[in-house]
Design an enzyme around this catalytic site. Structure first.
Site, PDB file in Angstrom:
ATOM      1  N   GLY A 156      11.694   0.981 -10.336  1.00  0.00           N
ATOM      2  CA  GLY A 156      12.618  -0.138 -10.273  1.00  0.00           C
ATOM      3  C   GLY A 156      13.658   0.078  -9.200  1.00  0.00           C
ATOM      4  O   GLY A 156      14.049   1.217  -8.924  1.00  0.00           O
ATOM      5  N   ALA A 157      14.091  -1.001  -8.582  1.00  0.00           N
ATOM      6  CA  ALA A 157      15.155  -0.952  -7.591  1.00  0.00           C
ATOM      7  C   ALA A 157      15.748  -2.343  -7.475  1.00  0.00           C
ATOM      8  O   ALA A 157      15.060  -3.346  -7.648  1.00  0.00           O
ATOM      9  CB  ALA A 157      14.633  -0.478  -6.236  1.00  0.00           C
ATOM     10  N   GLY A 158      17.035  -2.393  -7.215  1.00  0.00           N
ATOM     11  CA  GLY A 158      17.707  -3.672  -7.083  1.00  0.00           C
ATOM     12  C   GLY A 158      19.143  -3.460  -6.691  1.00  0.00           C
ATOM     13  O   GLY A 158      19.537  -2.368  -6.251  1.00  0.00           O
ATOM     14  N   SER A 159      19.943  -4.499  -6.877  1.00  0.00           N
ATOM     15  CA  SER A 159      21.353  -4.397  -6.510  1.00  0.00           C
ATOM     16  C   SER A 159      22.080  -3.352  -7.343  1.00  0.00           C
ATOM     17  O   SER A 159      23.080  -2.786  -6.917  1.00  0.00           O
ATOM     18  CB  SER A 159      22.030  -5.757  -6.677  1.00  0.00           C
ATOM     19  OG  SER A 159      21.904  -6.210  -8.022  1.00  0.00           O
ATOM     20  N   TYR A 160      21.563  -3.070  -8.566  1.00  0.00           N
ATOM     21  CA  TYR A 160      22.186  -2.077  -9.437  1.00  0.00           C
ATOM     22  C   TYR A 160      21.969  -0.662  -8.932  1.00  0.00           C
ATOM     23  O   TYR A 160      22.759   0.242  -9.200  1.00  0.00           O
ATOM     24  CB  TYR A 160      21.620  -2.193 -10.857  1.00  0.00           C
ATOM     25  CG  TYR A 160      20.156  -1.830 -10.957  1.00  0.00           C
ATOM     26  CD1 TYR A 160      19.766  -0.520 -11.172  1.00  0.00           C
ATOM     27  CD2 TYR A 160      19.170  -2.803 -10.811  1.00  0.00           C
ATOM     28  CE1 TYR A 160      18.421  -0.181 -11.239  1.00  0.00           C
ATOM     29  CE2 TYR A 160      17.835  -2.474 -10.882  1.00  0.00           C
ATOM     30  CZ  TYR A 160      17.456  -1.162 -11.094  1.00  0.00           C
ATOM     31  OH  TYR A 160      16.127  -0.829 -11.157  1.00  0.00           O
ATOM     32  N   SER A 170      18.579   2.273  -8.444  1.00  0.00           N
ATOM     33  CA  SER A 170      17.148   2.565  -8.511  1.00  0.00           C
ATOM     34  C   SER A 170      16.835   3.409  -9.731  1.00  0.00           C
ATOM     35  O   SER A 170      17.721   4.034 -10.320  1.00  0.00           O
ATOM     36  CB  SER A 170      16.698   3.305  -7.247  1.00  0.00           C
ATOM     37  OG  SER A 170      17.358   4.562  -7.148  1.00  0.00           O
ATOM     38  N   VAL A 171      15.556   3.426 -10.117  1.00  0.00           N
ATOM     39  CA  VAL A 171      15.076   4.248 -11.221  1.00  0.00           C
ATOM     40  C   VAL A 171      13.856   5.028 -10.741  1.00  0.00           C
ATOM     41  O   VAL A 171      12.908   4.446 -10.203  1.00  0.00           O
ATOM     42  CB  VAL A 171      14.700   3.406 -12.452  1.00  0.00           C
ATOM     43  CG1 VAL A 171      14.203   4.306 -13.581  1.00  0.00           C
ATOM     44  CG2 VAL A 171      15.889   2.582 -12.927  1.00  0.00           C
ATOM     45  N   ASP A 196      21.633  -8.722 -22.995  1.00  0.00           N
ATOM     46  CA  ASP A 196      20.619  -8.791 -21.940  1.00  0.00           C
ATOM     47  C   ASP A 196      19.260  -8.363 -22.485  1.00  0.00           C
ATOM     48  O   ASP A 196      18.522  -7.608 -21.842  1.00  0.00           O
ATOM     49  CB  ASP A 196      21.016  -7.918 -20.749  1.00  0.00           C
ATOM     50  CG  ASP A 196      20.197  -8.222 -19.497  1.00  0.00           C
ATOM     51  OD1 ASP A 196      19.672  -9.350 -19.393  1.00  0.00           O
ATOM     52  OD2 ASP A 196      20.086  -7.339 -18.622  1.00  0.00           O
TER      53      ASP A 196
END
Length: 398
Positions: A87-91, A93-94, A194
């Protein structure tokens, strides 16, 4: 694998990775692995502990602050093996290293760390299943560490080609457990806000779910049942975290989410321009939001539906959501489970929006009838999403 702290899932083919061989260094010694329902057993072994963590995540201090144990913290990360990006995004990464998932945050570390610590400690102290366990955290690296899971619930839904009786039975069991976990957390003053397939992490046996936990507490908020004043969460080397304004007063956008999985009364307040009440999030609202969202995840899994997200949140869109819900619930769920179209039309204050709602109800179609085998899951959806705000399920789960 899916990360227990959020970040999505990957295919089963990505599971063929070498295990990690060592853990990481921490101010107070080797990092302690946390587990529950077997979710941390293998990770605990790899990190040098024979058993999942039983010690507290938070230690009360005489001054009212809460101390994070040294053995839960680390300053450097040294996990061997090839990581898998899940996972990766504005938050941020994992990355997954064998049985361990490491979430690195670009922003919001303090809020998510505090909410994760609170949720993990409440679940640990009460022996509650269905909540992911925290294995470690690092303020210098802005990281949270969790057990890694096989996939998330969205990936599991996509993998299902049929829903025979044993699959339905297993889904009913794990979703009931997840519902009880959310009832418990809300009762302790913690509303997730969420809940979605991408934040539920699973392990399977064949096509059957064996274990499922809720994770990713990045939007979690305190509700009116929280007894917390304004403590600091003390870390090693005199660092401390505090409860943020996001936790005490979640913005309207968080409460409304993607609209599709929100309780009818929350959407009606938005449609009619009623602002959220001042003060902390009401317990009943937080509970209804969490259970209604869980019910929609189950509905998607039971029927093989792909959740629609990303639409601009307007009052017109909220009206469209409610119109489709009235038709779908009337066709699929037990009588009286869904909202009454006639009553909702009368509750919409603006005539133009009310007319749009009536048109939406008239033009919506429920789709094909589901197989009878999933009827028990639809009954559970009705309990989660019922017009009583999930109160019936909460009473059963108490």
């Amino acid at each position: 694998m899916a990360a227990g702290g959020g970040g999505g899932g990957v295919s089963r083919a990505a599971l063929a990775r070498p295990p990690i061989h060592r853990g990481t260094s921490a101010p107070g010694g080797a990092i302690a692995a946390a587990g529950g329902d077997g979710d941390g057993d293998e990770a605990s072994r790899l990190l040098g502990r024979a058993q999942p963590r039983e010690a507290p995540y938070l230690i009360p201090r005489p001054d009212g602050d809460l101390a994070v144990p040294d053995d839960l913290q680390y300053a450097t990360l040294d996990l061997t093996g090839d990581p898998v990006a899940v996972g990766a995004g504005s938050y941020g990464s994992v990355l997954v290293y064998g049985s361990v998932a490491v979430k690195t945050l670009r922003a919001g570390f303090g809020h998510e760390a505090v909410m994760t610590l609170l949720a993990a400690e409440e679940a640990r102290s009460a022996g509650v299943r269905g909540v992911v366990r925290l294995m470690g955290l690092s303020a210098p690296l802005r990281q949270l560490m969790f057990p890694a899971y096989e996939m998330d619930m969205d990936a599991y839904r996509r993998s299902l080609t049929a829903r025979p009786g044993h699959v339905v039975h297993a889904l009913g069991r794990v979703f009931t457990e997840l519902g009880r976990a959310l009832v418990f957390l809300n009762g302790r003053g913690l509303s997730h806000l969420d809940v979605k397939g991408g934040n539920i992490f699973v392990r399977t046996c064949g096509n059957m779910v064996v274990t499922a936990v809720i994770g990713d507490f990045s939007l979690m908020a305190l509700n009116s049942r929280s007894a917390l004043a304004d403590p600091r969460f003390r870390l090693a080397r005199r660092k401390a975290l505090k409860i943020t304004s996001l936790a005490r007063s979640p913005p309207t956008g968080v409460l409304l989410g993607h609209a599709r999985d929100r309780p009818t009364r929350v959407l009606m307040d938005f449609i009619n321009g009623r602002p959220p009440p001042p003060g902390p999030l009401p317990y009943e609202v937080g509970l209804a939001i969490d259970l209604c969202a869980l019910g929609h995840v189950l509905l998607d899994v039971a029927l093989g539906l792909r959740p629609q997200r990303g639409q601009a949140l307007t009052r017109e869109y909220a009206v469209e959501v409610l119109a489709r819900r009235c038709v779908l619930f009337a066709a699929l769920l037990p009588p009286g489970s869904g909202p009454s179209a006639e009553a909702l039309a009368g509750d919409i204050l603006e005539e133009e929006l009310a007319a749009g709602f009536r048109e939406g109800v008239a033009s919506s179609r429920p789709g094909n009838q589901p197989p009878r085998t999933v009827a028990p899951l639809l009954e559970l959806v009705a309990r989660f999403c019922g017009e009583d705000g999930g109160a019936r399920f909460a009473e059963l789960a108490a």
